[in-house]
Scaffold this motif. Structure first.
Motif, mmCIF file in Angstrom:
data_model
loop_
_atom_site.group_PDB
_atom_site.id
_atom_site.type_symbol
_atom_site.label_atom_id
_atom_site.label_comp_id
_atom_site.label_asym_id
_atom_site.label_seq_id
_atom_site.Cartn_x
_atom_site.Cartn_y
_atom_site.Cartn_z
ATOM 1 N N ASP A 126 0.923 -1.202 0.163
ATOM 2 C CA ASP A 126 -0.080 0.128 0.036
ATOM 3 C C ASP A 126 0.964 1.121 -0.085
ATOM 4 O OD1 ASP A 126 0.107 1.312 3.058
ATOM 5 O OD2 ASP A 126 -0.061 -0.886 3.154
ATOM 6 N N THR A 127 0.089 2.412 -0.592
ATOM 7 C CA THR A 127 1.088 3.611 -0.495
ATOM 8 C C THR A 127 0.000 4.866 -0.339
ATOM 9 O OG1 THR A 127 2.786 4.754 -1.551
ATOM 10 C CG2 THR A 127 1.102 4.081 -2.940
ATOM 11 N N PHE A 128 0.479 5.512 0.340
ATOM 12 C CA PHE A 128 -0.175 6.854 0.748
ATOM 13 C C PHE A 128 -1.062 7.370 -0.305
ATOM 14 C CE2 PHE A 128 -0.436 11.228 2.894
ATOM 15 C CZ PHE A 128 -1.595 10.820 3.780
ATOM 16 N N SER A 129 -2.254 7.636 -0.179
ATOM 17 C CA SER A 129 -2.790 8.228 -1.344
ATOM 18 C C SER A 129 -2.441 9.797 -1.919
ATOM 19 C CB SER A 129 -4.587 8.396 -1.065
ATOM 20 O OG SER A 129 -4.734 9.007 0.102
ATOM 21 N N GLN A 130 -1.890 10.620 -0.663
ATOM 22 C CA GLN A 130 -1.275 12.050 -1.112
ATOM 23 C C GLN A 130 -0.001 11.744 -1.678
ATOM 24 O OE1 GLN A 130 -3.679 14.329 -0.435
ATOM 25 N NE2 GLN A 130 -4.818 12.449 -0.372
ATOM 26 N N ASN A 131 0.735 10.680 -1.579
ATOM 27 C CA ASN A 131 2.228 10.536 -2.084
ATOM 28 C C ASN A 131 2.193 10.183 -3.850
ATOM 29 O OD1 ASN A 131 4.851 9.924 -2.670
ATOM 30 N ND2 ASN A 131 5.085 9.280 -0.370
ATOM 31 N N LYS A 132 1.767 11.083 -4.469
ATOM 32 C CA LYS A 132 1.827 10.705 -5.849
ATOM 33 C C LYS A 132 3.146 10.175 -6.439
ATOM 34 C CE LYS A 132 -2.426 12.593 -5.924
ATOM 35 N NZ LYS A 132 -3.374 11.613 -5.560
ATOM 36 N N ARG A 133 4.023 10.708 -5.943
ATOM 37 C CA ARG A 133 5.433 10.119 -6.295
ATOM 38 C C ARG A 133 5.335 8.703 -6.287
ATOM 39 N NH1 ARG A 133 11.331 11.894 -3.562
ATOM 40 N NH2 ARG A 133 12.500 10.822 -5.167
ATOM 41 N N ASN A 134 5.041 8.212 -5.066
ATOM 42 C CA ASN A 134 5.183 6.606 -4.769
ATOM 43 C C ASN A 134 4.286 6.091 -5.577
ATOM 44 O OD1 ASN A 134 7.085 7.129 -2.733
ATOM 45 N ND2 ASN A 134 5.834 6.292 -1.165
ATOM 46 N N GLN A 135 3.151 6.574 -5.849
ATOM 47 C CA GLN A 135 2.201 5.917 -6.915
ATOM 48 C C GLN A 135 2.689 5.669 -7.970
ATOM 49 O OE1 GLN A 135 -1.879 7.917 -6.427
ATOM 50 N NE2 GLN A 135 -1.084 8.591 -4.514
ATOM 51 N N LYS A 136 3.159 6.649 -8.715
ATOM 52 C CA LYS A 136 3.857 6.727 -9.931
ATOM 53 C C LYS A 136 5.065 5.542 -9.935
ATOM 54 C CE LYS A 136 6.018 9.617 -13.479
ATOM 55 N NZ LYS A 136 6.716 10.769 -13.992
#
Length: 166
Positions: A126-136
């Motif tokens: 899982d990754t934090f919804s506010q951490n766009k860098r991690n999502q990418k």
């Protein structure tokens, strides 16, 4: 060099994760706080033989947990594979001074290789919804976003769950 984490690494790991938390907060990402991550989480990871550290110039510069335990919070997610024979990535961190140099990629490649060599079905995280860098970061590695979970002690915002079929 990536190696198993040891109890004597905890102090360095906590400095590393505090530096990461401070860096994220200065960028408006309130993902880690005084409750998480904490020393007891890393102690448990070491006890279960699931903590790995990245050493750079003799210092602990990164960390990753490769676990076989499925957290209760993950139960409502409609995963792509059965809830058996999966690994879970937690607490991936690279010291802010070394971010952007491919070290997180190294740790994830290590985890993915571990999953392949040990015949796991998938890797979940899982990754934090506010951490766009991690999502990418995860999406570029082929991870599929599946749903959201919440960790109220960390944030009111959700955490996105991802899975990569091996």
């Amino acid at each position: 060099m990536i190696r198993k984490g040891k109890i004597e690494d905890i102090e360095a790991i906590m400095k590393l994760t505090k530096a990461c938390a401070k860096f994220m907060i200065t960028n408006g990402i309130y993902q880690w706080n005084e409750h998480y991550p904490n020393p007891s989480a890393f102690e448990n990871d070491i006890e279960r033989n699931e903590l790995y550290v990245l050493e750079h110039n003799g210092f602990v510069s990164g960390t990753i947990v490769i676990s076989t335990l499925m957290d209760q919070e993950y139960m409502p997610i409609k995963w792509l594979t059965k809830n058996e024979n999966n690994i879970y990535i937690h607490r991936l961190a690279i010291h802010p001074e070394l971010q952007g140099k491919g070290y997180a990629q190294q740790l994830m490649a290590f985890a993915e290789k571990h999953a392949i060599e040990n015949n796991y079905s998938s890797i979940r995280l899982d990754t934090f919804s506010q951490n766009k860098r991690n999502q990418k970061f995860y999406e570029l590695r082929g991870y599929k976003r599946l749903g959201d979970i919440y960790f109220p002690k960390q944030s009111e915002h959700p955490f996105h769950c991802y899975e990569l079929i091996i």
